[in-house]
Design a protein around this motif. Structure first.
Motif, PDB file in Angstrom:
ATOM      1  N   ALA A   1     -13.959 -42.122   9.801  1.00 10.91           N
ATOM      2  CA  ALA A   1     -12.577 -42.403  10.195  1.00 10.91           C
ATOM      3  C   ALA A   1     -11.615 -41.386   9.593  1.00 10.91           C
ATOM      4  O   ALA A   1     -10.655 -40.961  10.255  1.00 10.91           O
ATOM      5  CB  ALA A   1     -12.191 -43.818   9.768  1.00 10.91           C
ATOM      6  N   CYS A   2     -11.847 -40.974   8.341  1.00 14.71           N
ATOM      7  CA  CYS A   2     -10.968 -39.991   7.702  1.00 14.71           C
ATOM      8  C   CYS A   2     -11.015 -38.651   8.439  1.00 14.71           C
ATOM      9  O   CYS A   2      -9.986 -37.999   8.630  1.00 14.71           O
ATOM     10  CB  CYS A   2     -11.375 -39.805   6.236  1.00 14.71           C
ATOM     11  SG  CYS A   2     -10.917 -41.176   5.160  1.00 14.71           S
TER      12      CYS A   2
ATOM     13  N   LEU B   1      -5.595 -45.289   9.593  1.00 15.22           N
ATOM     14  CA  LEU B   1      -5.489 -44.065   8.803  1.00 15.22           C
ATOM     15  C   LEU B   1      -4.654 -43.010   9.526  1.00 15.22           C
ATOM     16  O   LEU B   1      -3.880 -42.279   8.888  1.00 15.22           O
ATOM     17  CB  LEU B   1      -6.884 -43.509   8.502  1.00 15.22           C
ATOM     18  CG  LEU B   1      -7.658 -44.214   7.388  1.00 15.22           C
ATOM     19  CD1 LEU B   1      -9.073 -43.667   7.286  1.00 15.22           C
ATOM     20  CD2 LEU B   1      -6.944 -44.061   6.042  1.00 15.22           C
ATOM     21  N   THR B   2      -4.788 -42.919  10.836  1.00 15.94           N
ATOM     22  CA  THR B   2      -3.951 -41.987  11.598  1.00 15.94           C
ATOM     23  C   THR B   2      -2.486 -42.360  11.451  1.00 15.94           C
ATOM     24  O   THR B   2      -1.622 -41.499  11.208  1.00 15.94           O
ATOM     25  CB  THR B   2      -4.350 -41.993  13.084  1.00 15.94           C
ATOM     26  OG1 THR B   2      -5.725 -41.621  13.209  1.00 15.94           O
ATOM     27  CG2 THR B   2      -3.492 -41.022  13.875  1.00 15.94           C
ATOM     28  N   LEU B   3      -2.190 -43.642  11.586  1.00 13.97           N
ATOM     29  CA  LEU B   3      -0.819 -44.121  11.413  1.00 13.97           C
ATOM     30  C   LEU B   3      -0.314 -43.806  10.010  1.00 13.97           C
ATOM     31  O   LEU B   3       0.816 -43.348   9.824  1.00 13.97           O
ATOM     32  CB  LEU B   3      -0.773 -45.629  11.688  1.00 13.97           C
ATOM     33  CG  LEU B   3       0.548 -46.348  11.449  1.00 13.97           C
ATOM     34  CD1 LEU B   3       1.623 -45.801  12.373  1.00 13.97           C
ATOM     35  CD2 LEU B   3       0.368 -47.845  11.664  1.00 13.97           C
ATOM     36  N   THR B   4      -1.155 -44.018   9.006  1.00 16.02           N
ATOM     37  CA  THR B   4      -0.776 -43.771   7.608  1.00 16.02           C
ATOM     38  C   THR B   4      -0.493 -42.301   7.358  1.00 16.02           C
ATOM     39  O   THR B   4       0.511 -41.940   6.730  1.00 16.02           O
ATOM     40  CB  THR B   4      -1.892 -44.257   6.675  1.00 16.02           C
ATOM     41  OG1 THR B   4      -2.060 -45.671   6.825  1.00 16.02           O
ATOM     42  CG2 THR B   4      -1.556 -43.950   5.223  1.00 16.02           C
ATOM     43  N   LEU B   5      -1.378 -41.407   7.822  1.00 17.92           N
ATOM     44  CA  LEU B   5      -1.213 -39.974   7.572  1.00 17.92           C
ATOM     45  C   LEU B   5       0.018 -39.413   8.278  1.00 17.92           C
ATOM     46  O   LEU B   5       0.769 -38.617   7.702  1.00 17.92           O
ATOM     47  CB  LEU B   5      -2.470 -39.224   8.018  1.00 17.92           C
ATOM     48  CG  LEU B   5      -3.720 -39.440   7.155  1.00 17.92           C
ATOM     49  CD1 LEU B   5      -4.933 -38.764   7.782  1.00 17.92           C
ATOM     50  CD2 LEU B   5      -3.489 -38.910   5.743  1.00 17.92           C
TER      51      LEU B   5
ATOM     52  N   LYS C   1      -4.754 -46.601  -0.268  1.00 20.22           N
ATOM     53  CA  LYS C   1      -4.082 -47.888  -0.025  1.00 20.22           C
ATOM     54  C   LYS C   1      -4.530 -48.510   1.288  1.00 20.22           C
ATOM     55  O   LYS C   1      -4.842 -49.717   1.355  1.00 20.22           O
ATOM     56  CB  LYS C   1      -2.572 -47.669  -0.025  1.00 20.22           C
ATOM     57  CG  LYS C   1      -1.765 -48.928   0.227  1.00 20.22           C
ATOM     58  CD  LYS C   1      -0.269 -48.617   0.253  1.00 20.22           C
ATOM     59  CE  LYS C   1       0.537 -49.866   0.602  1.00 20.22           C
ATOM     60  NZ  LYS C   1       1.990 -49.563   0.666  1.00 20.22           N
ATOM     61  N   THR C   2      -4.596 -47.691   2.347  1.00 13.53           N
ATOM     62  CA  THR C   2      -5.003 -48.209   3.658  1.00 13.53           C
ATOM     63  C   THR C   2      -6.473 -48.617   3.664  1.00 13.53           C
ATOM     64  O   THR C   2      -6.838 -49.672   4.189  1.00 13.53           O
ATOM     65  CB  THR C   2      -4.744 -47.148   4.743  1.00 13.53           C
ATOM     66  OG1 THR C   2      -3.357 -46.826   4.753  1.00 13.53           O
ATOM     67  CG2 THR C   2      -5.150 -47.656   6.114  1.00 13.53           C
ATOM     68  N   VAL C   3      -7.339 -47.766   3.086  1.00 14.76           N
ATOM     69  CA  VAL C   3      -8.777 -48.082   3.041  1.00 14.76           C
ATOM     70  C   VAL C   3      -9.007 -49.359   2.238  1.00 14.76           C
ATOM     71  O   VAL C   3      -9.826 -50.208   2.620  1.00 14.76           O
ATOM     72  CB  VAL C   3      -9.569 -46.904   2.446  1.00 14.76           C
ATOM     73  CG1 VAL C   3     -11.021 -47.305   2.191  1.00 14.76           C
ATOM     74  CG2 VAL C   3      -9.513 -45.697   3.376  1.00 14.76           C
TER      75      VAL C   3
ATOM     76  N   ALA D   1     -13.452 -47.382  14.184  1.00 11.29           N
ATOM     77  CA  ALA D   1     -12.320 -47.387  15.115  1.00 11.29           C
ATOM     78  C   ALA D   1     -11.093 -48.030  14.481  1.00 11.29           C
ATOM     79  O   ALA D   1      -9.967 -47.526  14.602  1.00 11.29           O
ATOM     80  CB  ALA D   1     -12.706 -48.114  16.402  1.00 11.29           C
ATOM     81  N   LEU D   2     -11.293 -49.147  13.780  1.00 11.60           N
ATOM     82  CA  LEU D   2     -10.176 -49.835  13.140  1.00 11.60           C
ATOM     83  C   LEU D   2      -9.579 -48.971  12.026  1.00 11.60           C
ATOM     84  O   LEU D   2      -8.355 -48.830  11.919  1.00 11.60           O
ATOM     85  CB  LEU D   2     -10.647 -51.182  12.582  1.00 11.60           C
ATOM     86  CG  LEU D   2      -9.568 -52.106  12.023  1.00 11.60           C
ATOM     87  CD1 LEU D   2      -8.569 -52.494  13.100  1.00 11.60           C
ATOM     88  CD2 LEU D   2     -10.206 -53.358  11.415  1.00 11.60           C
ATOM     89  N   LEU D   3     -10.438 -48.391  11.199  1.00  9.06           N
ATOM     90  CA  LEU D   3      -9.963 -47.515  10.131  1.00  9.06           C
ATOM     91  C   LEU D   3      -9.265 -46.275  10.694  1.00  9.06           C
ATOM     92  O   LEU D   3      -8.261 -45.816  10.149  1.00  9.06           O
ATOM     93  CB  LEU D   3     -11.143 -47.091   9.251  1.00  9.06           C
ATOM     94  CG  LEU D   3     -11.525 -48.052   8.118  1.00  9.06           C
ATOM     95  CD1 LEU D   3     -12.910 -47.711   7.588  1.00  9.06           C
ATOM     96  CD2 LEU D   3     -10.505 -47.985   6.987  1.00  9.06           C
TER      97      LEU D   3
END
Length: 825
Positions: free
Chosen positions: A316-317, A35-39, A349-351, A29-31
């Protein structure tokens, strides 16, 4: 059996247990959120980068809020292959008693220097290309503006005493990039159609668009830094889209919200780690008893943890890619042609960031595993032995995440401060209630005294449950109430007698016209506050953009001209915060006071030298004091204030802002006021509230999505609080029933246990929400925090009931055990 296979088998075994599944789901959930924000952010930045090449309208642009001198223009012409000039300002156009606020562009005969204009004879007509702008005496109206005014080709519109003929409908401008995300209504005229300076305003912008190769663009950028400190340079070669910083700030704000989610994830993981730690201590003790080196055993434990993290990352991805497609589809209304994609560098970077944060949470666990042996299984270590380590690494991880994303340190500190106050309060209340309850029950018989005795013996585990549930309650309560309370307070504050028409900018020549028009229409001028248009260009002799590299809301505002006011005494709607404010009547005019939030965001401190460009000249002030808005008075306040004596030293036009109260019959006569004074900026309060409600609608969607994430993690925390202590509850209930207690008695004990836990957590949630309301609502929004007590009580009652119900269901499961089962296990 190979080491890798053993790690995989152990990881699969742990995933079959509830603790393992909760841990993986929490990490996922955290990832997923980050990751959604990053993409999405990467998709937007990629879109803006491509848009830079298509919509700049030239190779390099120099934009200034004051016109360039002839010497500077000669330098630009000598370094480029062609130059076109334009001016932009906000005016109000009126036509047959209709009026609209418009962004007017004045262009010269060389415009456009690259690309082409698209025009037509009506808003619905076919578009035709145009190689140059309007002729002298003509005006082109944007298609939306023409529709709203009801004006068409051939009509006459009066601006600044000049009658201009509508010659074309404007559809596209090749230099729209410099307007960023503006959706203003638009119009275009030739700059020779109006007298020079006839439409001057504080927000006026002068733009110089040039054709240049990469080397020439670099030369112009370097020259402008020294020669034009108040100008902005944007180039096609290696340049940055004007919206790029805005979206980076948006990403930072949403990323900062993940700090709260991380707190919740940390609590859930800490609870589930109890079972994982017990299993790993047993395994490592067995490994070492068979001669396996401790280092290899620790490596196997680390590999097992990493396996769970890898599974979380994959899941998460996948979910983030799906969420990205859905969000991008929504954003295409604002960014035509926007498309999603996979961005490996951004994902890695996010992971990596989340990996470091979660690994830091595991440091106390791995420290405990280093002492694993057969003897340590017999001699059980005290539960609070590593408590300080767990708290330290949890706070360190959250601080790191805040440092990565925060662009508003004051707001960050307020948010984390409210959480910290709630946690400290719940810790103290837990200790106080459990100890006093145990003392009260020590001389009494019954199930409730016995429940307090049991909770007192498990004070550290109960505190963990209370803190986890209380944090969930705080975040859910605040997220759900934020928009509800904020909307109500906005509505309440809008009723303050400030008038129904806002004067956002009036020149000195407008003041008399306003008063004359007010007398004729029976209107009332409520207030007029003077200010200067000033642009901060240097801090301690360093250019603003070199001084502050990190994007923030304050920086974005200071990159444009701001309103600079003057006063000796503190205005009634302000309060002095810190520093030594100047005395009344001081002759030392080069002093300045700033709002503390701006100082925090920009890293200003007392004694700093702030240099402003005002009316084409530069003036330097020393920062000596800070002031803040005080709710309850006038809504007009200023970020920066200087002594009254400074006004005599500054050669620049004075502007005013204020408010008026118009009777119903006066609204229809506003067109006549604007026709004579097109640069007078007025905004009906009703229209401002409509804009605010639209903004609140967007914020509500974001808040609802965030509240959903908080709710999901809250469920994980509750599940972890049950699962993490399941073995302890089974042992407790099995022993109690073996001593003769009935199942009904155990259920009542469990009800008292979870009831006290929920009540303490609810009290902490209320205190945390109250603290957040005071800090954030009053200091950030200038509004009194006044929550609805019925809503608070109802929400907390629902929370307590839910926790007790979950505790009851968990107890029924833990009752299905006997002493024989415990010995067999």
């Amino acid at each position: 059996m190979s080491t890798v296979k053993l790690i995989w088998d152990n990881a699969r075994h742990d995933l079959k247990a509830a603790d393992g599944r909760i841990t993986v789901l929490t990490q996922t959930a955290l990832l997923f959120f980050l990751l959604t924000l990053t993409l999405v952010s990467a998709s937007i930045q990629n879109y803006l980068k491509a848009n830079l090449d298509q919509m700049l309208g030239s190779d390099v642009v120099v934009e200034s809020h004051v016109p360039l001198e002839d010497r500077a223009l000669q330098t630009l012409r000598s370094e480029t292959q062609g130059l076109a000039k334009s001016e932009l300002l906000k005016i109000t156009l009126s036509f047959e008693k209709r009026w609209e606020r418009v962004q007017l562009k004045l262009v010269d005969s060389a415009y456009p220097i690259q690309g082409q204009l698209m025009i037509g004879v009506s808003p619905g007509a076919d578009q035709m290309p145009a190689k140059r702008g309007p002729d002298i005496g003509d005006i082109w109206l944007g298609s939306r503006l023409a529709t709203k005014l009801g004006a068409g080709v051939g009509d006459q519109i009066k601006i600044g005493g000049e009658n201009l003929q509508v010659a074309q409908i404007l559809f596209h401008e090749p230099d729209r990039l410099m307007e960023g995300h503006s959706v203003d209504l638009r119009a275009m005229v030739h700059m020779d159609s109006l007298a020079s300076g006839a439409l001057a305003s504080s927000g006026q912008r002068f733009r110089y668009m040039m054709m240049a190769d990469e080397a020439q663009a670099e030369t112009i950028e370097t020259w402008a830094k020294d020669a034009l400190p108040g100008a902005t340079v944007l180039k096609k070669y290696g340049g940055q889209h004007p919206l790029s910083g805005f979206w980076r700030r948006t990403e930072n704000f949403l990323g900062l919200a993940s700090v709260i989610l991380f707190f919740m994830a940390a609590v859930a993981i800490d609870m589930t780690n109890r079972r994982w730690l017990a299993n790993m201590r047993y395994r490592i003790a067995v490994y070492t008893s068979f001669g396996t080196p401790l280092g290899k055993s620790m490596a196997m434990a680390g590999g097992q943890w990493f396996t769970g993290f890898a599974l979380s990352t994959v899941g998460a991805c996948v979910f983030a890619a799906v969420a990205q497609d859905l969000i991008v589809a929504e954003l295409q209304a604002y960014f035509p042609g926007l498309s999603g994609g996979l961005y490996p560098a951004a994902i890695i970077k996010t992971v990596a960031l989340v990996f470091i944060l979660l690994l830091a949470l595991q440091i106390p666990t791995f420290n405990q595993l280093r002492g694993s042996s057969v003897l340590s299984l017999i001699r059980k270590a005290p539960e609070n032995r590593y408590l300080l380590q767990r708290l330290f690494w949890g706070l360190a991880s959250a601080t790191l995440l805040a440092a990565v994303y925060s662009d508003n340190m004051l707001l960050t500190a307020m948010t984390l401060g409210a959480v910290a106050v709630a946690l400290i309060f719940m810790t103290f209340l837990s200790w106080l209630v459990l100890r006093l309850g145990d003392y009260w029950g020590s001389r009494r018989a019954g199930l409730l005294p016995f429940a307090f005795f049991m909770m007192r013996q498990r004070i550290f585990s109960k505190s963990a449950q209370i803190l986890g549930l209380g944090l969930c309650g705080l975040l859910l309560l605040f997220s759900l109430m934020l928009m509800r309370d904020f909307s109500a307070m906005i509505e309440t504050n809008s009723r303050v007698e400030e008038g129904n028409l806002i004067i956002s900018e009036a020149q000195e020549k407008h003041v008399g016209a306003i008063h004359d028009w007010s007398e004729k229409t029976g209107s009332t001028v409520k207030q007029l506050r003077p200010f200067l248009s000033a642009k901060l260009v240097q801090v301690n002799g360093v250019l603003l953009n070199d001084y502050m590299k990190k994007p923030s809301d304050s920086l974005a505002t200071l990159q444009e001209p701001i309103r600079l006011s003057w006063a000796d005494e503190i205005p009634e709607n302000n309060r002095h915060i810190d520093g030594n404010r100047w005395e009344v009547g001081t002759e030392d005019w080069q002093q300045i006071s700033a709002e503390p939030e701006v100082m925090t965001d920009m890293g200003f401190k007392f004694g700093d030298k702030l240099t402003y460009q005002i009316g084409g000249e530069t003036y330097t002030f020393t920062l000596v004091a800070s002031h803040a808005y005080k709710p309850g008075g006038s809504f007009i306040t200023f970020w920066f204030q200087v002594p009254i004596s400074a006004r005599e030293q500054i050669k620049a036009d004075t502007y005013y802002m204020g408010s008026m109260n118009l009777p119903e019959q006066a609204w229809g006569q506003l067109a006549s006021l604007w026709e004579a004074n097109p640069t007078l900026a007025l905004l009906p309060l009703k229209e401002m509230m409509q804009r605010l409600e639209k903004t609140l609608g967007i914020v509500t969607k974001v808040t609802s999505g965030y509240a959903a994430m908080v709710l999901v993690l809250s469920l994980f925390v509750v599940a972890a609080s049950v699962s993490g202590f399941k073995a302890d509850d089974q042992q407790k209930n099995g022993l109690l029933m073996s001593m003769g207690l009935k199942e009904k008695d155990c259920l009542w004990l469990n009800f008292y246990d979870w009831g006290v836990t929920a009540l303490i957590a609810a009290a902490g949630a209320i205190v945390g929400t109250w603290m957040a309301g005071i800090l954030i609502y009053e200091d950030q929004f200038g509004l009194f925090y006044n929550p609805d007590p019925i809503w608070v009580i109802g929400t907390i009652s629902l929370m307590v009931s839910t926790v007790c119900l979950i505790g009851y269901l968990a107890c029924r499961q833990s009752l299905k055990v006997s002493v024989r089962d415990l010995l067999a296990g």
